[in-house]
Design a protein around this motif. Structure first.
Motif, PDB file in Angstrom:
ATOM      1  N   LYS A   9      -8.719  11.487  -4.773  1.00 31.66           N
ATOM      2  CA  LYS A   9      -9.401  12.574  -4.057  1.00 31.66           C
ATOM      3  C   LYS A   9      -9.332  13.920  -4.780  1.00 31.66           C
ATOM      4  CE  LYS A   9      -7.073  12.420  -0.276  1.00 31.66           C
ATOM      5  NZ  LYS A   9      -6.128  11.421   0.065  1.00 31.66           N
ATOM      6  N   GLY A  18       2.153  11.533 -10.054  1.00 32.50           N
ATOM      7  CA  GLY A  18       2.152  10.305  -9.238  1.00 32.50           C
ATOM      8  C   GLY A  18       0.793   9.626  -9.280  1.00 32.50           C
ATOM      9  N   ASN A  19      -0.284  10.401  -9.194  1.00 32.80           N
ATOM     10  CA  ASN A  19      -1.642   9.836  -9.293  1.00 32.80           C
ATOM     11  C   ASN A  19      -1.810   9.151 -10.642  1.00 32.80           C
ATOM     12  OD1 ASN A  19      -2.870  12.890  -7.880  1.00 32.80           O
ATOM     13  ND2 ASN A  19      -2.587  10.977  -6.781  1.00 32.80           N
ATOM     14  N   TYR A 128     -11.170   7.798   8.295  1.00 38.39           N
ATOM     15  CA  TYR A 128     -10.882   7.765   6.850  1.00 38.39           C
ATOM     16  C   TYR A 128     -10.799   6.324   6.322  1.00 38.39           C
ATOM     17  CZ  TYR A 128      -8.193   8.955   2.581  1.00 38.39           C
ATOM     18  OH  TYR A 128      -7.760   9.092   1.292  1.00 38.39           O
ATOM     19  N   MET A 132     -13.077   4.282   3.468  1.00 37.83           N
ATOM     20  CA  MET A 132     -12.445   3.687   2.286  1.00 37.83           C
ATOM     21  C   MET A 132     -12.811   2.205   2.174  1.00 37.83           C
ATOM     22  SD  MET A 132      -8.529   3.957   1.052  1.00 37.83           S
ATOM     23  CE  MET A 132      -7.796   2.732  -0.024  1.00 37.83           C
ATOM     24  N   ASP A 135     -16.200   2.030   0.706  1.00 36.61           N
ATOM     25  CA  ASP A 135     -16.159   2.251  -0.750  1.00 36.61           C
ATOM     26  C   ASP A 135     -15.925   0.939  -1.486  1.00 36.61           C
ATOM     27  OD1 ASP A 135     -16.133   4.985  -0.126  1.00 36.61           O
ATOM     28  OD2 ASP A 135     -13.957   5.164  -0.358  1.00 36.61           O
ATOM     29  N   VAL A 146      -4.051   0.519  -6.724  1.00 33.12           N
ATOM     30  CA  VAL A 146      -3.633   1.741  -6.008  1.00 33.12           C
ATOM     31  C   VAL A 146      -2.113   1.822  -5.953  1.00 33.12           C
ATOM     32  CG1 VAL A 146      -5.640   2.059  -4.469  1.00 33.12           C
ATOM     33  CG2 VAL A 146      -3.850   0.420  -3.849  1.00 33.12           C
ATOM     34  N   GLY A 147      -1.616   2.955  -5.470  1.00 28.25           N
ATOM     35  CA  GLY A 147      -0.191   3.106  -5.212  1.00 28.25           C
ATOM     36  C   GLY A 147       0.167   2.529  -3.849  1.00 28.25           C
ATOM     37  N   ASP A 149       1.147   3.758  -1.122  1.00 25.15           N
ATOM     38  CA  ASP A 149       0.703   4.428   0.105  1.00 25.15           C
ATOM     39  C   ASP A 149      -0.662   3.942   0.605  1.00 25.15           C
ATOM     40  OD1 ASP A 149      -0.701   5.541  -1.997  1.00 25.15           O
ATOM     41  OD2 ASP A 149      -0.398   7.616  -1.395  1.00 25.15           O
ATOM     42  N   GLN A 150      -1.384   3.168  -0.214  1.00 25.42           N
ATOM     43  CA  GLN A 150      -2.704   2.688   0.195  1.00 25.42           C
ATOM     44  C   GLN A 150      -2.693   1.253   0.718  1.00 25.42           C
ATOM     45  OE1 GLN A 150      -5.284   4.827   0.376  1.00 25.42           O
ATOM     46  NE2 GLN A 150      -3.756   6.327  -0.285  1.00 25.42           N
ATOM     47  N   ALA A 184       4.625   1.906  -8.225  1.00 25.03           N
ATOM     48  CA  ALA A 184       3.847   2.029  -6.988  1.00 25.03           C
ATOM     49  C   ALA A 184       4.137   3.333  -6.257  1.00 25.03           C
ATOM     50  CB  ALA A 184       4.142   0.855  -6.069  1.00 25.03           C
ATOM     51  N   ILE A 186       5.949   7.083  -7.149  1.00 27.92           N
ATOM     52  CA  ILE A 186       6.692   8.080  -7.912  1.00 27.92           C
ATOM     53  C   ILE A 186       7.178   9.107  -6.884  1.00 27.92           C
ATOM     54  CG2 ILE A 186       6.504   9.865  -9.721  1.00 27.92           C
ATOM     55  CD1 ILE A 186       6.338   6.937 -10.740  1.00 27.92           C
ATOM     56  N   MET A 196       5.875  11.803  -4.414  1.00 24.99           N
ATOM     57  CA  MET A 196       5.257  12.994  -5.016  1.00 24.99           C
ATOM     58  C   MET A 196       3.846  13.091  -4.449  1.00 24.99           C
ATOM     59  SD  MET A 196       4.682  13.938  -9.054  1.00 24.99           S
ATOM     60  CE  MET A 196       6.402  14.034  -9.523  1.00 24.99           C
ATOM     61  N   LYS A 198       0.177  15.810  -3.347  1.00 29.47           N
ATOM     62  CA  LYS A 198      -0.556  17.050  -3.590  1.00 29.47           C
ATOM     63  C   LYS A 198      -0.096  18.131  -2.633  1.00 29.47           C
ATOM     64  CE  LYS A 198      -4.408  14.319  -5.060  1.00 29.47           C
ATOM     65  NZ  LYS A 198      -5.439  13.434  -4.558  1.00 29.47           N
TER      66      LYS A 198
HETATM   67  P1  TYM Z   1      -5.178   9.752  -3.466  1.00 33.34           P
HETATM   68  O1  TYM Z   1      -6.218  10.668  -3.949  1.00 33.34           O
HETATM   69  O2  TYM Z   1      -4.197  10.254  -2.468  1.00 33.34           O
HETATM   70  O3  TYM Z   1      -4.344   9.194  -4.679  1.00 33.34           O
HETATM   71  C1  TYM Z   1      -4.948   8.566  -5.794  1.00 33.34           C
HETATM   72  C2  TYM Z   1      -4.109   7.375  -6.242  1.00 33.34           C
HETATM   73  O4  TYM Z   1      -2.790   7.815  -6.614  1.00 33.34           O
HETATM   74  C3  TYM Z   1      -1.818   7.018  -5.945  1.00 33.34           C
HETATM   75  N1  TYM Z   1      -0.622   7.856  -5.693  1.00 33.34           N
HETATM   76  C4  TYM Z   1       0.611   7.552  -6.100  1.00 33.34           C
HETATM   77  N2  TYM Z   1       1.093   6.496  -6.791  1.00 33.34           N
HETATM   78  C5  TYM Z   1       2.425   6.492  -7.048  1.00 33.34           C
HETATM   79  N3  TYM Z   1       3.265   7.498  -6.676  1.00 33.34           N
HETATM   80  C6  TYM Z   1       2.818   8.564  -5.980  1.00 33.34           C
HETATM   81  N4  TYM Z   1       3.654   9.532  -5.622  1.00 33.34           N
HETATM   82  C7  TYM Z   1       1.434   8.620  -5.665  1.00 33.34           C
HETATM   83  N5  TYM Z   1       0.670   9.528  -5.004  1.00 33.34           N
HETATM   84  C8  TYM Z   1      -0.590   9.037  -5.041  1.00 33.34           C
HETATM   85  C9  TYM Z   1      -2.491   6.579  -4.660  1.00 33.34           C
HETATM   86  O5  TYM Z   1      -1.877   5.426  -4.128  1.00 33.34           O
HETATM   87  C10 TYM Z   1      -3.905   6.326  -5.121  1.00 33.34           C
HETATM   88  O6  TYM Z   1      -4.028   5.040  -5.681  1.00 33.34           O
HETATM   89  N6  TYM Z   1      -7.419   6.849  -0.083  1.00 33.34           N
HETATM   90  C11 TYM Z   1      -7.262   7.055  -1.516  1.00 33.34           C
HETATM   91  C12 TYM Z   1      -8.568   7.397  -2.206  1.00 33.34           C
HETATM   92  C13 TYM Z   1      -9.624   6.388  -1.995  1.00 33.34           C
HETATM   93  C14 TYM Z   1      -9.650   5.075  -2.533  1.00 33.34           C
HETATM   94  C15 TYM Z   1     -10.848   4.489  -2.062  1.00 33.34           C
HETATM   95  C16 TYM Z   1      -8.793   4.365  -3.361  1.00 33.34           C
HETATM   96  C17 TYM Z   1     -10.765   6.533  -1.251  1.00 33.34           C
HETATM   97  N7  TYM Z   1     -11.487   5.396  -1.291  1.00 33.34           N
HETATM   98  C18 TYM Z   1     -11.180   3.182  -2.388  1.00 33.34           C
HETATM   99  C19 TYM Z   1      -9.134   3.053  -3.686  1.00 33.34           C
HETATM  100  C20 TYM Z   1     -10.314   2.487  -3.206  1.00 33.34           C
HETATM  101  C21 TYM Z   1      -6.309   8.232  -1.713  1.00 33.34           C
HETATM  102  O7  TYM Z   1      -6.060   8.990  -0.821  1.00 33.34           O
HETATM  103  O8  TYM Z   1      -5.840   8.397  -2.947  1.00 33.34           O
END
Ligand code: TYM
Length: 332
Positions: A9, A18-19, A128, A132, A135, A146-147, A149-150, A184, A186, A196, A198
């Protein structure tokens, strides 16, 4: 070839470490082997408080960061979510097969409304996860890197795909999450119990990819470590040190075991000094490349427009099939 899809995002001025480690880095590795779709979920960005005057710029910054990190817009389909209207259209259809109770169980909705207050609890934030799911399902995706949290959102997506297929006939590929265990999650450098993020409570806990690398050096040096002195990977007993080892390992390609051996008998300070150096070497070229790309927004916009066109070719076929299965009167 199997298809992968993912996105990050545009909710801040930069992606954070982390992203990168949890997601973007893995996308880059996977794009050679898979048919890849990467997009910028800007419609998701407006589900929480946002700044209209910043949204377009932040969207371009994420686009530039994807490319700087190694996403190849010629190889992979690469676009902005709001440029492909089928996302919002499919999301609506999915809303109509999603239970209120089912959506109420999504922990991210609960977390965010707790964090941002009752006013943040909009229908958009509630929906939300179905956006997703749209998508992912529009592109008949096999794998979603993904990480951690998803994970729950992916579970819902699978359930919705299966439900739709059962109710209206085979339409969607049922996707799977690809969550690499080691990276997965951070953790926040100041609070290694939290991820970690935003919107982390402590700005010192995260590393922004576009910030001056000097700031990253300070944050690593002031990272919270654990009682004791031994440099050992032990996420339970030593979450702070373990997080630093994970980051170090990903950025250098050395295994955690190799690092443990290398730092036997050394102190936390040594680890931090070396990791700070590794971080500067990683961040500097990434930041320079991103800034170069940002200097030519017209070229970025052109790449994104080209990507949206390729995306729509796939998305429109799926949406047409969905409408047909649901029995809508076709428009002439
Ligand atoms: P978003 O924007 O919060 O984060 C993007 C990606 O980074 C991963 N992530 C992490 N991985 C490890 N440690 C961390 N601390 C950390 N913080 C974030 C997230 O898991 C993610 O993979 N809902 C999604 C965006 C989205 C999406 C989708 C993803 C919208 N539609 C369809 C996959 C498929 C999101 O909020 O990511």
């Amino acid at each position: 070839k199997k298809r992968i899809l993912s996105g990050a995002k545009p909710t801040a001025d930069s992606l954070h470490l982390g992203n990168y480690i949890g997601a973007v880095r893995n996308w880059v590795d996977m794009q050679a082997e898979y048919d890849a779709v990467f997009f910028i979920p800007d419609l998701h960005a407006i589900t929480v408080d946002f700044e209209p005057s910043e949204l377009a710029k932040r969207t371009r910054v994420v686009a530039a960061q994807y490319i700087a990190a190694g996403i190849d817009p010629d190889k992979s389909i690469f676009f902005v979510q709001s440029h492909v209207p089928e996302h919002a259209q499919l999301a609506w259809a999915l809303n109509c097969i999603t239970g209120f109770g089912e959506a109420s169980r999504m922990t991210q909705f609960k977390d965010k409304t707790q964090k941002f207050g009752a006013d943040a609890a909009t229908l958009g934030l509630f929906a939300y996860p179905t956006l997703m799911a749209a998508d992912i399902l529009l592109y008949q995706t096999d794998l979603v890197p993904v990480g951690e949290d998803q994970r729950q959102h992916l579970e819902l997506t699978r359930n919705l795909a299966q439900r739709f297929n059962t109710r209206y006939g085979q339409t969607f590929t049922v996707p799977e999450a690809t969550i690499l265990k080691a990276t997965a999650k951070i953790y926040d450098l100041q609070n290694p119990a939290a991820k970690m993020s935003k919107t982390g409570e402590s700005p010192n806990g995260s590393i922004q990819l576009l910030e001056d690398p000097k700031i990253a050096v300070k944050r690593i040096k002031s990272a919270v470590t654990d009682a004791g002195t031994e440099i050992r990977f032990d996420p339970e007993g030593k979450p702070g040190v373990s997080n630093l080892l994970t980051i170090y390992s990903t950025l250098t390609g050395k295994t955690v075991a190799e690092l443990e051996t290398e730092y036997q008998g050394k102190m936390y300070g040594h680890l931090k000094v070396d990791l700070a150096e590794v971080m500067v070497d990683f961040l500097t070229p990434l930041r320079n490349r991103t800034n170069e790309l940002m200097a030519d927004p017209a070229e970025l916009d052109r790449l994104l427009a080209q990507g949206a066109e390729r995306a729509r070719e796939i998305a429109s076929v799926t949406l047409a099939r969905v409408y047909e299965r649901m029995g809508f009167l076709p428009s002439l």
